[in-house]
Each structure stands twice: as C-alpha cells, then as structure tokens.
Motif scaffolding. Sequence first.
Motif, short mmCIF file in Angstrom:
data_model
loop_
_atom_site.label_atom_id
_atom_site.label_comp_id
_atom_site.label_asym_id
_atom_site.label_seq_id
_atom_site.Cartn_x
_atom_site.Cartn_y
_atom_site.Cartn_z
N ASP A 21 -12.73 39.24 12.68
CA ASP A 21 -11.63 38.86 12.17
C ASP A 21 -11.29 37.43 11.51
O ASP A 21 -10.36 37.15 11.14
CB ASP A 21 -10.33 38.91 13.21
CG ASP A 21 -10.06 40.17 13.86
OD1 ASP A 21 -10.44 41.03 13.01
OD2 ASP A 21 -9.62 40.47 14.94
N ARG A 23 -11.70 34.50 8.77
CA ARG A 23 -11.78 34.82 7.21
C ARG A 23 -11.79 33.27 6.81
O ARG A 23 -11.16 32.72 7.20
CB ARG A 23 -10.60 35.43 6.60
CG ARG A 23 -10.56 36.94 6.95
CD ARG A 23 -11.60 37.84 6.25
NE ARG A 23 -11.72 38.96 6.57
CZ ARG A 23 -12.47 39.75 7.57
NH1 ARG A 23 -13.14 38.92 8.30
NH2 ARG A 23 -12.35 40.88 7.99
N ILE A 33 -10.10 35.90 -0.01
CA ILE A 33 -10.72 35.32 0.98
C ILE A 33 -12.12 35.97 1.42
O ILE A 33 -12.46 36.90 0.64
CB ILE A 33 -9.83 35.66 2.23
CG1 ILE A 33 -9.56 37.07 2.64
CG2 ILE A 33 -8.47 34.61 2.23
CD1 ILE A 33 -8.72 37.52 3.69
N TYR A 34 -13.09 35.40 2.34
CA TYR A 34 -14.17 35.79 2.44
C TYR A 34 -14.74 35.91 4.11
O TYR A 34 -14.17 34.95 4.79
CB TYR A 34 -15.34 35.20 1.67
CG TYR A 34 -15.36 33.90 1.66
CD1 TYR A 34 -16.41 33.22 2.39
CD2 TYR A 34 -14.56 33.19 0.76
CE1 TYR A 34 -16.53 31.93 2.31
CE2 TYR A 34 -14.81 31.73 0.86
CZ TYR A 34 -15.71 31.03 1.69
OH TYR A 34 -15.51 29.79 1.52
N THR A 35 -15.65 36.75 4.42
CA THR A 35 -15.89 36.96 5.71
C THR A 35 -17.06 36.04 6.23
O THR A 35 -17.76 35.37 5.05
CB THR A 35 -16.28 38.34 5.84
OG1 THR A 35 -17.52 38.49 5.07
CG2 THR A 35 -15.38 39.33 5.52
N ALA A 120 -15.25 44.06 -2.35
CA ALA A 120 -13.82 43.52 -2.42
C ALA A 120 -12.79 44.38 -2.07
O ALA A 120 -12.90 45.35 -2.94
CB ALA A 120 -13.80 42.77 -3.60
N ASP A 123 -5.89 44.04 0.52
CA ASP A 123 -4.79 44.45 1.81
C ASP A 123 -3.38 44.27 1.41
O ASP A 123 -2.84 44.31 2.40
CB ASP A 123 -5.31 43.52 2.86
CG ASP A 123 -4.91 42.24 2.77
OD1 ASP A 123 -4.49 41.78 1.74
OD2 ASP A 123 -5.43 41.07 3.75
N HIS A 126 -4.36 39.86 -0.12
CA HIS A 126 -5.61 38.88 -0.37
C HIS A 126 -6.66 39.86 -0.65
O HIS A 126 -6.73 41.09 -0.38
CB HIS A 126 -6.27 38.03 0.82
CG HIS A 126 -5.14 36.88 1.57
ND1 HIS A 126 -4.27 37.21 2.48
CD2 HIS A 126 -5.13 36.06 0.84
CE1 HIS A 126 -3.64 36.24 2.57
NE2 HIS A 126 -4.07 35.39 1.74
N TRP A 127 -7.52 39.55 -1.61
CA TRP A 127 -8.75 40.08 -1.90
C TRP A 127 -9.96 39.58 -0.93
O TRP A 127 -9.92 38.18 -0.78
CB TRP A 127 -9.45 39.95 -3.36
CG TRP A 127 -8.56 40.63 -4.35
CD1 TRP A 127 -7.59 40.33 -5.08
CD2 TRP A 127 -8.81 42.08 -4.55
NE1 TRP A 127 -7.14 41.49 -5.83
CE2 TRP A 127 -7.98 42.48 -5.56
CE3 TRP A 127 -10.00 43.05 -4.32
CZ2 TRP A 127 -7.98 43.67 -6.08
CZ3 TRP A 127 -9.89 44.23 -4.78
CH2 TRP A 127 -9.12 44.77 -5.59
N THR A 128 -10.30 40.70 -0.09
CA THR A 128 -11.30 40.05 1.02
C THR A 128 -12.66 40.66 0.49
O THR A 128 -13.03 41.60 0.14
CB THR A 128 -11.18 40.86 2.50
OG1 THR A 128 -9.99 40.40 2.67
CG2 THR A 128 -12.16 40.27 3.25
N TYR A 130 -16.78 40.88 1.29
CA TYR A 130 -17.52 41.14 2.47
C TYR A 130 -18.80 41.85 2.08
O TYR A 130 -18.88 42.56 1.12
CB TYR A 130 -16.48 41.89 3.36
CG TYR A 130 -16.22 43.32 3.01
CD1 TYR A 130 -16.76 44.51 3.20
CD2 TYR A 130 -14.88 43.33 2.41
CE1 TYR A 130 -16.32 45.82 2.78
CE2 TYR A 130 -14.45 44.51 1.94
CZ TYR A 130 -15.10 45.70 2.11
OH TYR A 130 -14.67 46.84 1.67
#
Length: 135
Positions: A21, A23, A33-35, A120, A123, A126-128, A130
């Motif tokens: 969880d 970020r 955001i990124y993992t 990517a 959600d 945001h674009w995550t 990972y």
Amino acid sequence: MQTTESTQQIQNSLAQFMGDDIRYVHPLNREVIYTPGVRYLAQACEAYWLIDAIASYYGSTQMNHAIKQDSRLSYLQFWTLLVTGQSAVLRARADQDVPPFIEQTIPFTDFPLESVDIWAGFDGSHWTLYLPSEH
C-alpha cells in the motif's frame, strides 16, 4: 554509473516486489504516484529520470489524443525501456499487439538493464506506476 549492485542482483531484487500500500508522489506531476518497486528501480539504476520521462506525458496533448483514440489507455498502459548500447527507446502501448502510442529515443543512457517494464494504472485520481510483479 557507479551502482553498488550488479545487474543480476538488481534483476533478482526487482522480482521480489509483490505490491503493497506504500506510494510515492511524483514531485513534478502529482497525478502520478509510484510503488516501492519502481522507487527501488530508480534508486538502484540511478534512473529517476525514467519516472520523470513517463510522468511528463500525463496531461500532455499527445497522451490525451492517444486516450481518445484507444479507451483502454484511460485506465491501463504498458511502458517499456529498451536499451541498445548507450542509447534506449521508451515506448508505451495499450497492449502487446498494438503499435506504441509514445516512442521516445533516449540518445545516451548508462541504464544497467537491457530492458524494464513499468505498468501504469489509473484509479480515478492517480496514475500508479508499478512493476509487473506488483500487479
């Protein structure tokens, strides 16, 4: 590049990221955001520029146009950096069997891996970014 880890150690470590969880917010594009896996990649490969390059497309005319052309891009994208010698190409696709909607030449890089995939997902806020193993 002065990395303390070998290419094999980096690849082995990348495979260990399974998702969580935590970020990190991109400092220039707060929609991205990124993992921890992507953060590790940037640190181990001295490649925060790679996150910056990807983040720079979100909100751009080129990205918005691509999303209008292929609705799949509004929620999931597949980014690949392919290194050849001292240069590289960054590509983004909606799926493996379609041409890239973004293709950026990186004229010089000392990125230590031959290639890396970053996915990517959107959600709604945001674009995550990972790693595939974090999916």
